[in-house]
Design a protein around this motif. Structure first.
Motif, short mmCIF file in Angstrom:
data_model
loop_
_atom_site.label_atom_id
_atom_site.label_comp_id
_atom_site.label_asym_id
_atom_site.label_seq_id
_atom_site.Cartn_x
_atom_site.Cartn_y
_atom_site.Cartn_z
N PHE A 12 122.46 -60.86 82.86
CA PHE A 12 122.19 -59.97 81.74
C PHE A 12 121.13 -60.62 80.85
O PHE A 12 121.23 -61.80 80.50
N SER A 13 120.13 -59.84 80.45
CA SER A 13 119.09 -60.32 79.53
C SER A 13 119.39 -59.75 78.15
O SER A 13 119.42 -58.53 77.97
N ILE A 14 119.64 -60.61 77.16
CA ILE A 14 119.99 -60.20 75.80
C ILE A 14 118.81 -60.51 74.88
O ILE A 14 118.38 -61.65 74.78
N ALA A 15 118.30 -59.47 74.26
CA ALA A 15 117.17 -59.64 73.34
C ALA A 15 117.71 -59.87 71.92
O ALA A 15 118.54 -59.10 71.44
N VAL A 16 117.27 -60.92 71.27
CA VAL A 16 117.68 -61.22 69.90
C VAL A 16 116.76 -60.50 68.93
O VAL A 16 115.54 -60.65 69.00
N ALA A 17 117.37 -59.71 68.03
CA ALA A 17 116.56 -58.94 67.09
C ALA A 17 115.86 -59.87 66.10
O ALA A 17 116.44 -60.82 65.59
N THR A 18 114.60 -59.59 65.84
CA THR A 18 113.80 -60.37 64.90
C THR A 18 113.22 -59.44 63.85
O THR A 18 112.82 -58.32 64.15
N SER A 19 113.19 -59.89 62.58
CA SER A 19 112.63 -59.08 61.50
C SER A 19 111.14 -58.93 61.73
O SER A 19 110.40 -59.91 61.82
N TYR A 20 110.70 -57.73 61.87
CA TYR A 20 109.27 -57.50 62.11
C TYR A 20 108.90 -56.15 61.52
O TYR A 20 109.72 -55.37 61.09
N GLY A 21 107.60 -55.87 61.53
CA GLY A 21 107.09 -54.57 61.16
C GLY A 21 106.85 -54.43 59.68
O GLY A 21 105.71 -54.22 59.26
N GLN A 22 107.90 -54.51 58.89
CA GLN A 22 107.72 -54.33 57.45
C GLN A 22 106.88 -55.46 56.87
O GLN A 22 106.99 -56.61 57.28
N ILE A 23 106.05 -55.11 55.89
CA ILE A 23 105.20 -56.12 55.25
C ILE A 23 106.06 -57.01 54.34
O ILE A 23 106.89 -56.52 53.57
N GLN A 24 105.86 -58.31 54.45
CA GLN A 24 106.57 -59.29 53.64
C GLN A 24 105.62 -59.96 52.65
O GLN A 24 104.41 -60.02 52.88
N ALA A 25 106.19 -60.44 51.53
CA ALA A 25 105.41 -61.17 50.52
C ALA A 25 106.22 -62.40 50.11
O ALA A 25 107.02 -62.33 49.16
N PRO A 26 106.05 -63.51 50.78
CA PRO A 26 106.90 -64.70 50.54
C PRO A 26 106.83 -65.24 49.11
O PRO A 26 107.81 -65.84 48.62
N SER A 27 105.70 -65.07 48.42
CA SER A 27 105.56 -65.67 47.09
C SER A 27 105.82 -64.69 45.94
O SER A 27 105.53 -64.99 44.79
N ALA A 28 106.37 -63.52 46.25
CA ALA A 28 106.65 -62.54 45.20
C ALA A 28 107.77 -63.07 44.28
O ALA A 28 108.72 -63.71 44.72
N ILE A 29 107.65 -62.79 42.97
CA ILE A 29 108.66 -63.23 42.00
C ILE A 29 109.76 -62.20 41.83
O ILE A 29 110.82 -62.49 41.29
N TYR A 30 109.50 -60.98 42.31
CA TYR A 30 110.47 -59.90 42.16
C TYR A 30 110.07 -58.80 43.13
O TYR A 30 108.88 -58.63 43.43
N SER A 31 111.05 -58.06 43.62
CA SER A 31 110.74 -56.94 44.52
C SER A 31 111.76 -55.84 44.35
O SER A 31 112.90 -56.08 43.92
N GLU A 32 111.35 -54.63 44.66
CA GLU A 32 112.22 -53.47 44.65
C GLU A 32 111.61 -52.43 45.59
O GLU A 32 110.51 -52.62 46.10
#
Length: 382
Positions: A12-32
């Motif tokens: 059986f081959s099990i694929a591990v889900a990875t966060s992708y697609g949505q735009i990320q901003a690592p240095s943001a001070i706040y988000s909503e």
């Protein structure tokens, strides 16, 4: 068909889900998230200069095309080209606020992702004295901010980001103040420095000060009963035998320019710290009225002294035992509010054995230094 000696393995081959697609901003001070359907992230930075947005492809081992564009508010379009990259992920350095979009194409994917990037900013704060009377004071904190607006990709409807400000008020005189942009309080009776600290949900702060000159006043005083404690005189702190002497100390608050003391029915004074003697029979309430002539504000004291001068009273004992045992050793009257006093004591033959004009004094039962014999004596008191 029969098989023997063989083993079958199912892998059986099990694929591990990875966060992708949505735009990320690592240095943001706040988000909503935006408030429109299929919401997009909104990122906030201390400064948008040299900030990085990043997008990850579905599979780190595959290669994708990342086409970045920018939002144009005038037509609500996302066609302004920025950069194109090929790889498993893509980073975009931005320098201006606004909307950003990336189209990701490659093995099994053709998707569009969006985000908004802003730099929130509080402008200078000021305090307005809305209304000041003798009874209350209204203040308002004025604070503006940099407008942050994003647009619904489908309808072009704009939404203004809320800063969610809080207002923390303090006063140099202490105490707890209401909170909010507008506050109302009892009129201060002391010159006060007010400060308001405005804080938004992003952590930005702005403050302002107001030096307030008090126009209201508060009447208050302290009193000291200075009447001596005289033996045999019926008297308590502010009730009993006349004269009752009181020294008054003004403890009023505010910018006061006039004092008016009223001692019940008996008199009035305009000194700041008067001394007064009560002699008239009955109860008198002492009130203090203070005035700020510049503002017209005035106040009358509430915690007032009540002085009660009792009627003249004289009580005379009919026996006494001058035997030196410390109990009832003198013939002494009990009195209150006596203005003039004269007593003469005679023996049964009419000889004067004692005379005095001081009701606080008493006869010790001696005549000429020797103890008088027991018996009946007569007195005359004026």
């Amino acid at each position: 068909m029969r098989l023997s000696g063989c083993a079958f393995f199912i892998i059986f081959s099990i694929a591990v889900a990875t966060s992708y697609g949505q735009i990320q901003a690592p240095s943001a001070i706040y988000s909503e998230m935006t408030n429109y359907a299929s919401p997009d992230p909104v990122y906030f930075f201390s400064t948008v200069q040299m900030q990085v947005l990043t997008c990850q492809g579905p599979n780190p081992s595959d290669t994708y095309n990342f086409n970045w564009t920018r939002h144009n508010p005038s037509g609500n379009t996302w066609t302004q080209p920025l950069q194109s990259q090929v790889g498993a992920s893509s980073d975009l350095m931005i320098n201006e606020p606004g909307g950003y979009q990336v189209r990701v194409t490659g093995p099994g994917v053709d998707a569009i992702y969006r985000c908004w990037a802003f730099e929130p900013m509080l402008n200078n704060t000021s305090i307005d004295e809305v209304e000041a009377t003798c009874f209350y004071l209204d203040l308002r904190a004025n604070n503006d901010s940099l407008p942050l607006i994003y647009y619904n990709p489908s309808t072009s409807m704009e939404t203004r980001v809320r800063y969610n400000r809080t207002y923390q008020w303090t006063a140099s005189t202490g105490g707890t103040l209401p909170q909010g942009a507008f506050i109302s309080m009892n009129a201060p009776v002391e010159n006060t420095k007010f400060e308001v600290l405005v804080t938004d949900k992003f952590g930005n702060q702005s403050s302002a000060y107001l030096d307030y000159t008090a126009i209201a006043v508060e009447a208050k005083y302290r009193r000291e009963i200075v009447k001596l404690n005289v033996p045999q005189e019926i008297h308590s702190e502010a009730e009993g035998s006349a004269p009752i002497e009181v020294r008054f100390q003004d403890e009023s608050k505010g910018n006061i320019s006039a004092w008016e003391w009223r001692f019940g029915r008996t008199g009035v004074a305009f000194d700041r710290n008067p001394f007064y003697v009560f002699t008239a029979f009955g109860k008198d309430t002492v009130t203090l009225r203070v005035v700020n002539r510049l503002s017209g504000c005035e106040s009358i004291s509430e915690d007032n002294l009540i002085v009660n001068v009792v009627n003249s009273l004289l009580e005379v004992p009919n026996t006494f035992t001058p035997n030196g045992d410390g109990a009832n050793d003198e013939f002494r009257v009990v009195y209150s509010s006596i203005k003039k006093y004269h007593i003469v004591v005679f023996n049964r033959w009419g000889r004067k054995v004692y005379e005095s004009t001081n009701p606080a004094e008493g006869w010790d039962g001696t005549v000429g230094g020797s103890l008088a014999p027991p018996g009946v004596y007569f007195y005359y008191i004026e």
